[in-house]
Design a protein around this motif. Sequence first.
Motif, PDB file in Angstrom:
ATOM      1  N   PHE A 147       4.873  40.052  15.852  1.00 36.57           N
ATOM      2  CA  PHE A 147       3.443  40.379  15.857  1.00 36.57           C
ATOM      3  C   PHE A 147       2.979  40.880  17.221  1.00 36.57           C
ATOM      4  N   GLY A 148       3.859  40.841  18.230  1.00 33.65           N
ATOM      5  CA  GLY A 148       3.652  41.548  19.482  1.00 33.65           C
ATOM      6  C   GLY A 148       2.663  40.988  20.485  1.00 33.65           C
ATOM      7  N   TRP A 149       2.210  39.740  20.316  1.00 31.85           N
ATOM      8  CA  TRP A 149       1.225  39.210  21.256  1.00 31.85           C
ATOM      9  C   TRP A 149       1.903  38.949  22.601  1.00 31.85           C
ATOM     10  N   PRO A 150       1.343  39.428  23.706  1.00 31.26           N
ATOM     11  CA  PRO A 150       1.941  39.182  25.024  1.00 31.26           C
ATOM     12  C   PRO A 150       2.003  37.683  25.335  1.00 31.26           C
ATOM     13  N   LEU A 151       3.159  37.229  25.796  1.00 25.72           N
ATOM     14  CA  LEU A 151       3.374  35.801  26.042  1.00 25.72           C
ATOM     15  C   LEU A 151       2.335  35.183  26.967  1.00 25.72           C
ATOM     16  N   GLN A 152       2.011  35.866  28.044  1.00 24.69           N
ATOM     17  CA  GLN A 152       1.071  35.299  29.014  1.00 24.69           C
ATOM     18  C   GLN A 152      -0.293  35.041  28.367  1.00 24.69           C
ATOM     19  N   ASP A 153      -0.765  35.976  27.569  1.00 23.77           N
ATOM     20  CA  ASP A 153      -2.055  35.825  26.906  1.00 23.77           C
ATOM     21  C   ASP A 153      -1.977  34.784  25.786  1.00 23.77           C
ATOM     22  N   ALA A 154      -0.867  34.765  25.050  1.00 19.47           N
ATOM     23  CA  ALA A 154      -0.697  33.756  23.999  1.00 19.47           C
ATOM     24  C   ALA A 154      -0.705  32.357  24.595  1.00 19.47           C
ATOM     25  N   ALA A 155      -0.067  32.180  25.755  1.00 16.98           N
ATOM     26  CA  ALA A 155      -0.056  30.876  26.428  1.00 16.98           C
ATOM     27  C   ALA A 155      -1.475  30.472  26.828  1.00 16.98           C
ATOM     28  N   ARG A 156      -2.232  31.416  27.352  1.00 16.83           N
ATOM     29  CA  ARG A 156      -3.617  31.134  27.750  1.00 16.83           C
ATOM     30  C   ARG A 156      -4.437  30.646  26.557  1.00 16.83           C
ATOM     31  N   ILE A 157      -4.330  31.352  25.441  1.00 14.83           N
ATOM     32  CA  ILE A 157      -5.113  31.007  24.250  1.00 14.83           C
ATOM     33  C   ILE A 157      -4.634  29.688  23.651  1.00 14.83           C
ATOM     34  N   ALA A 158      -3.321  29.527  23.506  1.00 16.65           N
ATOM     35  CA  ALA A 158      -2.775  28.333  22.863  1.00 16.65           C
ATOM     36  C   ALA A 158      -3.122  27.070  23.654  1.00 16.65           C
ATOM     37  N   ILE A 159      -2.825  27.066  24.933  1.00 10.43           N
ATOM     38  CA  ILE A 159      -3.067  25.870  25.743  1.00 10.43           C
ATOM     39  C   ILE A 159      -4.563  25.631  25.906  1.00 10.43           C
ATOM     40  N   GLY A 160      -5.327  26.683  26.106  1.00 13.69           N
ATOM     41  CA  GLY A 160      -6.775  26.533  26.210  1.00 13.69           C
ATOM     42  C   GLY A 160      -7.388  25.949  24.954  1.00 13.69           C
ATOM     43  N   THR A 161      -6.935  26.406  23.801  1.00 16.31           N
ATOM     44  CA  THR A 161      -7.471  25.911  22.532  1.00 16.31           C
ATOM     45  C   THR A 161      -7.109  24.448  22.323  1.00 16.31           C
ATOM     46  N   VAL A 162      -5.861  24.075  22.578  1.00 17.83           N
ATOM     47  CA  VAL A 162      -5.463  22.671  22.410  1.00 17.83           C
ATOM     48  C   VAL A 162      -6.259  21.781  23.369  1.00 17.83           C
ATOM     49  N   ARG A 163      -6.455  22.242  24.596  1.00 22.69           N
ATOM     50  CA  ARG A 163      -7.226  21.454  25.576  1.00 22.69           C
ATOM     51  C   ARG A 163      -8.676  21.252  25.148  1.00 22.69           C
ATOM     52  N   GLU A 164      -9.194  22.141  24.330  1.00 25.06           N
ATOM     53  CA  GLU A 164     -10.592  22.057  23.878  1.00 25.06           C
ATOM     54  C   GLU A 164     -10.745  21.348  22.534  1.00 25.06           C
ATOM     55  N   THR A 165      -9.639  21.017  21.881  1.00 24.29           N
ATOM     56  CA  THR A 165      -9.699  20.495  20.518  1.00 24.29           C
ATOM     57  C   THR A 165      -9.517  18.982  20.511  1.00 24.29           C
TER      58      THR A 165
END
Length: 173
Positions: free
Chosen positions: A128-146
């Motif tokens: 699906f081509g999502w850049p790793l650096q941006d995926a890490a930002r979104i994934a970790i940020g979302t878990v930290r907020e949930t």
Amino acid sequence: MPIPRITLQEGDITKVAADAIVNAANSSLLGGGGVDGAIHRAGGPQILQECRALRASHYGKGLPTGQAVATSAGRLPARWVIHTVGPVYSTTEDRSELLAACHRNSLRVADELGAHTVAFPAISTGIFGWPLQDAARIAIGTVRETECAVVREVRFVLFGADAYNYFKTRLDR
């Protein structure tokens, strides 16, 4: 409600002992390539059978992007597989909220199941081509907020040193 502790591991998500593992599924729920294919192969026919039942009942048109649904884990060293469909990366449309929704909805399903430990892959970073650096930002940020009622640990199981290093850099911030 507490926020789960986040840990990282480089390796194969199909070998991780956790209450639930998250599958970066395709919308058909019927297996595919990458993480999805590996989970279906390692878990055996029980996962596919349950996915077919989901398609026959609630998800006749497939699982929408960002949503999550669970099956048992078959032969995997987990109790459940939480299937979520990540967005395809786009340079012309911001689909970040859909990627965040994959993580939030997977955690919601994990809470409903009573899962204390949840293992995630790097959703949408393969074909699906999502850049790793941006995926890490979104994934970790979302878990930290949930906030989660039941989930105590989220483990990102990352395939390869590059993925691990991007997630580690983001986690250390």
